[in-house]
Design an enzyme around this catalytic site. Structure first.
Site, PDB file in Angstrom:
ATOM      1  N   LYS A 112       0.847  -1.209   0.000  1.00  0.00           N
ATOM      2  CA  LYS A 112       0.000   0.000   0.000  1.00  0.00           C
ATOM      3  C   LYS A 112       0.875   1.248   0.000  1.00  0.00           C
ATOM      4  CE  LYS A 112      -1.688   1.460   4.065  1.00  0.00           C
ATOM      5  NZ  LYS A 112      -1.333   2.854   4.427  1.00  0.00           N
ATOM      6  N   ASN A 113       1.901   1.262   0.859  1.00  0.00           N
ATOM      7  CA  ASN A 113       2.692   2.482   1.046  1.00  0.00           C
ATOM      8  C   ASN A 113       3.703   2.714  -0.061  1.00  0.00           C
ATOM      9  OD1 ASN A 113       1.173   2.836   3.279  1.00  0.00           O
ATOM     10  ND2 ASN A 113       2.749   2.274   4.745  1.00  0.00           N
ATOM     11  N   CYS A 128      -4.672   7.325   9.803  1.00  0.00           N
ATOM     12  CA  CYS A 128      -4.787   6.770  11.155  1.00  0.00           C
ATOM     13  C   CYS A 128      -4.460   7.836  12.200  1.00  0.00           C
ATOM     14  CB  CYS A 128      -3.800   5.616  11.318  1.00  0.00           C
ATOM     15  SG  CYS A 128      -4.238   4.196  10.340  1.00  0.00           S
ATOM     16  N   ARG A 161      -0.213  14.407  13.608  1.00  0.00           N
ATOM     17  CA  ARG A 161       0.545  14.047  12.399  1.00  0.00           C
ATOM     18  C   ARG A 161       0.730  15.325  11.581  1.00  0.00           C
ATOM     19  NH1 ARG A 161      -1.374   8.382   9.973  1.00  0.00           N
ATOM     20  NH2 ARG A 161       0.739   8.395   9.123  1.00  0.00           N
ATOM     21  N   ILE A 170       2.339  18.337   9.195  1.00  0.00           N
ATOM     22  CA  ILE A 170       2.894  18.284   7.829  1.00  0.00           C
ATOM     23  C   ILE A 170       3.893  19.421   7.625  1.00  0.00           C
ATOM     24  CG2 ILE A 170       0.931  17.063   6.780  1.00  0.00           C
ATOM     25  CD1 ILE A 170      -0.092  19.791   5.781  1.00  0.00           C
ATOM     26  N   LEU A 203       7.099  19.428   7.799  1.00  0.00           N
ATOM     27  CA  LEU A 203       8.269  19.075   6.962  1.00  0.00           C
ATOM     28  C   LEU A 203       7.903  19.161   5.476  1.00  0.00           C
ATOM     29  CD1 LEU A 203       9.646  16.009   8.984  1.00  0.00           C
ATOM     30  CD2 LEU A 203      10.428  18.388   9.074  1.00  0.00           C
ATOM     31  N   ASP A 236       5.023   0.191  12.038  1.00  0.00           N
ATOM     32  CA  ASP A 236       3.776  -0.445  11.587  1.00  0.00           C
ATOM     33  C   ASP A 236       3.685  -1.903  12.005  1.00  0.00           C
ATOM     34  OD1 ASP A 236       3.519   1.306   8.390  1.00  0.00           O
ATOM     35  OD2 ASP A 236       3.186   1.912  10.467  1.00  0.00           O
ATOM     36  N   ILE A 245       8.280   6.361  16.957  1.00  0.00           N
ATOM     37  CA  ILE A 245       7.945   7.147  15.768  1.00  0.00           C
ATOM     38  C   ILE A 245       6.713   8.015  15.984  1.00  0.00           C
ATOM     39  CG2 ILE A 245       7.320   7.028  13.316  1.00  0.00           C
ATOM     40  CD1 ILE A 245      10.197   6.182  13.826  1.00  0.00           C
ATOM     41  N   ARG A 265      -8.514  -0.470   4.743  1.00  0.00           N
ATOM     42  CA  ARG A 265      -7.642   0.537   4.136  1.00  0.00           C
ATOM     43  C   ARG A 265      -6.309  -0.078   3.730  1.00  0.00           C
ATOM     44  NH1 ARG A 265      -6.040   4.652   7.754  1.00  0.00           N
ATOM     45  NH2 ARG A 265      -4.895   5.295   5.906  1.00  0.00           N
TER      46      ARG A 265
HETATM   47  C1  EPZ Z   1       4.282   6.658   6.500  1.00  0.00           C
HETATM   48  O1  EPZ Z   1       3.509   7.641   7.168  1.00  0.00           O
HETATM   49  C2  EPZ Z   1       3.375   5.443   6.405  1.00  0.00           C
HETATM   50  N1  EPZ Z   1       2.168   5.782   5.637  1.00  0.00           N
HETATM   51  C3  EPZ Z   1       2.982   4.979   7.804  1.00  0.00           C
HETATM   52  O2  EPZ Z   1       2.227   3.787   7.651  1.00  0.00           O
HETATM   53  C4  EPZ Z   1       4.249   4.645   8.586  1.00  0.00           C
HETATM   54  O3  EPZ Z   1       3.889   4.317   9.904  1.00  0.00           O
HETATM   55  C5  EPZ Z   1       5.168   5.869   8.595  1.00  0.00           C
HETATM   56  O4  EPZ Z   1       5.447   6.286   7.242  1.00  0.00           O
HETATM   57  C6  EPZ Z   1       6.494   5.578   9.273  1.00  0.00           C
HETATM   58  O5  EPZ Z   1       7.130   4.519   8.634  1.00  0.00           O
HETATM   59  C7  EPZ Z   1       2.253   5.819   4.302  1.00  0.00           C
HETATM   60  O6  EPZ Z   1       3.293   5.605   3.704  1.00  0.00           O
HETATM   61  C8  EPZ Z   1       0.975   6.135   3.582  1.00  0.00           C
HETATM   62  P1  EPZ Z   1       6.390   9.954   8.637  1.00  0.00           P
HETATM   63  P2  EPZ Z   1       4.055   9.167   7.237  1.00  0.00           P
HETATM   64  O7  EPZ Z   1       6.257  11.211   7.870  1.00  0.00           O
HETATM   65  O8  EPZ Z   1       4.689   9.522   5.951  1.00  0.00           O
HETATM   66  C9  EPZ Z   1       6.410  13.137  12.142  1.00  0.00           C
HETATM   67  C10 EPZ Z   1       0.339   2.415   7.815  1.00  0.00           C
HETATM   68  O9  EPZ Z   1      -0.074   1.750   8.764  1.00  0.00           O
HETATM   69  N2  EPZ Z   1       6.252  14.154  11.071  1.00  0.00           N
HETATM   70  O10 EPZ Z   1       7.624   9.126   8.464  1.00  0.00           O
HETATM   71  O11 EPZ Z   1       2.965  10.026   7.749  1.00  0.00           O
HETATM   72  C11 EPZ Z   1       5.116  12.359  12.345  1.00  0.00           C
HETATM   73  O12 EPZ Z   1       4.260  13.070  13.223  1.00  0.00           O
HETATM   74  C12 EPZ Z   1       0.842   3.826   8.050  1.00  0.00           C
HETATM   75  O13 EPZ Z   1       0.421   2.000   6.636  1.00  0.00           O
HETATM   76  C13 EPZ Z   1       6.352  15.499  11.422  1.00  0.00           C
HETATM   77  O14 EPZ Z   1       6.564  15.846  12.585  1.00  0.00           O
HETATM   78  O15 EPZ Z   1       5.158   9.001   8.358  1.00  0.00           O
HETATM   79  C14 EPZ Z   1       5.579  11.069  12.953  1.00  0.00           C
HETATM   80  O16 EPZ Z   1       5.778  11.243  14.347  1.00  0.00           O
HETATM   81  C15 EPZ Z   1       0.636   4.274   9.473  1.00  0.00           C
HETATM   82  N3  EPZ Z   1       6.178  16.438  10.458  1.00  0.00           N
HETATM   83  C16 EPZ Z   1       6.937  10.854  12.275  1.00  0.00           C
HETATM   84  O17 EPZ Z   1       7.331  12.128  11.724  1.00  0.00           O
HETATM   85  C17 EPZ Z   1       5.933  16.101   9.151  1.00  0.00           C
HETATM   86  O18 EPZ Z   1       5.807  17.017   8.296  1.00  0.00           O
HETATM   87  C18 EPZ Z   1       6.879   9.801  11.163  1.00  0.00           C
HETATM   88  O19 EPZ Z   1       6.109  10.319  10.168  1.00  0.00           O
HETATM   89  C19 EPZ Z   1       5.838  14.722   8.824  1.00  0.00           C
HETATM   90  C20 EPZ Z   1       6.002  13.774   9.799  1.00  0.00           C
END
Ligand code: EPZ
Length: 417
Positions: free
Chosen positions: A22-23, A116, A121, A123, A125, A306, A328, A398
């Site tokens: 999916k990801n 989720c 969460r 954005i 960054l 995950d 995370i 999902r």
């Molecule tokens: C991706 O989410 C995955 N989703 C998540 O899988 C996965 O848990 C996560 O990466 C970590 O591996 C998809 O790919 C669709 P991150 P993402 O940006 O991109 C913080 C599943 O079950 N952060 O690496 O949202 C954030 O709050 C899902 O398939 C900021 O602070 O993850 C978190 O604490 C759940 N500011 C950490 O970074 C930002 O602008 C990790 O987030 C972005 C993120």
């Protein structure tokens, strides 16, 4: 809302084919709108999130078809650069469409993405990176508008956290930017490499995938291609945990064992036999699972966040006490209260879960709080004595294609009502 009814204690046995990731499919679908012509994406899982991504592509003017796990995207004239909030809220990945639409159309308007609830969460960054690539950003009435008066310009970006989504968004925005972009502290997940492989097959010039420094030389145009998505390593983990808690013995087909190194070692430490071949994994559970040393979730290639809920559900029926530290997300243990309804003995203190293994769980009625938390409830119910009812299973849909059908083929007593 549909439910899953599971009567536990059936030993799982047999073979299961793991669907596409999916990801990986989601950012690749976003990448198709950067390309002229037609892209054909094979091994795309039939999931609510993939359908949401297809609806976003259609909304902005792409022609899309989806059959037999193949998505065909023809990008003719894009007619819209606003993702409506109803589509944005369907999943977290909608945010990575912003980089691609901005690069292609010069403007994009989004609302805060869904996905989720694992704690805040943000954005930030994503927004900071698109600004550094040349976009003007205005936030009003819950919407964020990105405007690039001219073609985006390559630059150096240092990510304060190796964010998967932000890394993908930058790659999508920079692939056709003017000049070179270097991402420092980039995410290294296999899904990032898959996105890079797809884009390079379309004519992009991207190097360093799988390392923490990714270099993107912007090109003028990209052309659609035929591509196959990698297997889903988290879905593979889910079936492994299902076998582990039922004393089962299964063969997983269409997996990439090299993506599960950190996960396989935890299953082996719990007493499972794990044998990896080129694209399959054989797992045989012990009579009784053992506790494991502390698990700390981290960025790839460490133990993935995950997989935390899935392994935590497995450890709830192991012999001894185990600890899972979630590094995370801030609040990824919401599903634990539901697991405790099934008899699990788990204490959560902030980002730390302490699991005192029990001999066997007991059936109960519970409901999904999120995608992987929901999968954890399915794993626990497969062990529990009696008939469990799991509600709000749209969360599970999902990220899992036909999980009830696949588990029933392995011998589980499971049905959706
Ligand atoms: C991706 O989410 C995955 N989703 C998540 O899988 C996965 O848990 C996560 O990466 C970590 O591996 C998809 O790919 C669709 P991150 P993402 O940006 O991109 C913080 C599943 O079950 N952060 O690496 O949202 C954030 O709050 C899902 O398939 C900021 O602070 O993850 C978190 O604490 C759940 N500011 C950490 O970074 C930002 O602008 C990790 O987030 C972005 C993120």
């Amino acid at each position: 809302m549909s439910k899953l009814i599971i009567s536990g204690q059936n030993r799982l046995f047999g073979k299961v084919s793991v669907h596409g990731a999916k990801n990986s499919a989601l950012p690749i679908l976003a990448a198709t709108l950067l390309c002229d012509g037609t892209s054909v994406i094979h091994n795309c899982p039939n999931l609510l999130d993939v359908n949401a991504a297809i609806n976003i592509l259609k909304h902005i003017g792409c022609n899309c078809t989806f059959e037999n796990n193949t998505v065909t995207v023809a990008v003719n004239k894009l007619c819209c650069n606003q993702i409506p909030s109803c589509l944005m809220l369907k999943m977290r990945s909608s945010i990575i469409f912003s980089g691609a639409i901005l690069a292609r159309c010069g403007k994009v308007t989004i609302s805060a993405p869904g996905g989720c609830e694992l704690g805040p969460r943000p954005i930030d960054l994503h927004i900071d990176a698109l600004k550094r690539l040349g976009a003007d950003v205005t936030e009003k009435h819950g919407f964020i508008e990105f405007n690039a008066k001219q073609r985006l310009v390559g630059t150096e970006i240092n990510l304060s956290f190796a964010s998967v989504g932000a890394t993908e968004n930058i790659i999508l925005a920079a692939a056709t930017a003017n000049g070179k972009t270097v991402i420092h502290n980039a995410a290294k997940e296999p899904e990032i490499q898959d996105l890079i492989n797809f884009l390079n097959k379309c004519g992009a010039q991207i190097f360093g995938g799988g390392t923490d420094t990714i270099t993107i030389y912007g090109v003028e145009r990209l052309y659609g291609c035929v591509y196959t998505v990698i297997p889903d390593r988290i879905v593979a983990t889910t079936y492994m945990a299902a076998a582990a808690v039922t004393g089962g013995e299964i063969m997983l087909k269409n997996v990439n064992p090299s993506h599960l190194k950190a996960i396989n070692s935890v299953f082996e430490e719990s007493g499972c036999t794990v044998e990896c071949n080129e694209n399959s994994i054989y797992i045989k559970a012990p009579v009784r699972l053992s506790r494991v040393s502390t698990i700390r979730t981290t960025i790839y290639p460490g133990f993935p966040t995950d997989a935390g809920p899935l392994v935590l559900a497995m450890l709830s029926v192991s012999n001894g006490t185990s600890v899972v530290v979630e590094n995370i997300f801030e609040n990824r243990f919401r599903y634990v209260d539901e697991l405790k309804r099934l008899g699990a003995k788990i204490r959560v203190e902030g980002r730390v879960a302490i699991i005192d293994g029990v001999d066997m769980l007991s059936a109960a009625t519970c409901k999904c709080t999120d995608l992987r938390g929901g999968a954890a409830l399915v794993i626990a119910a497969l062990n529990a004595k009696g008939k469990s009812v799991i509600g709000d299973i749209e969360h599970i849909k999902r990220g899992y294609e036909n999980i009830d059908y696949n588990l029933s083929l392995l011998g589980a007593d499971i049905k959706e009502i």
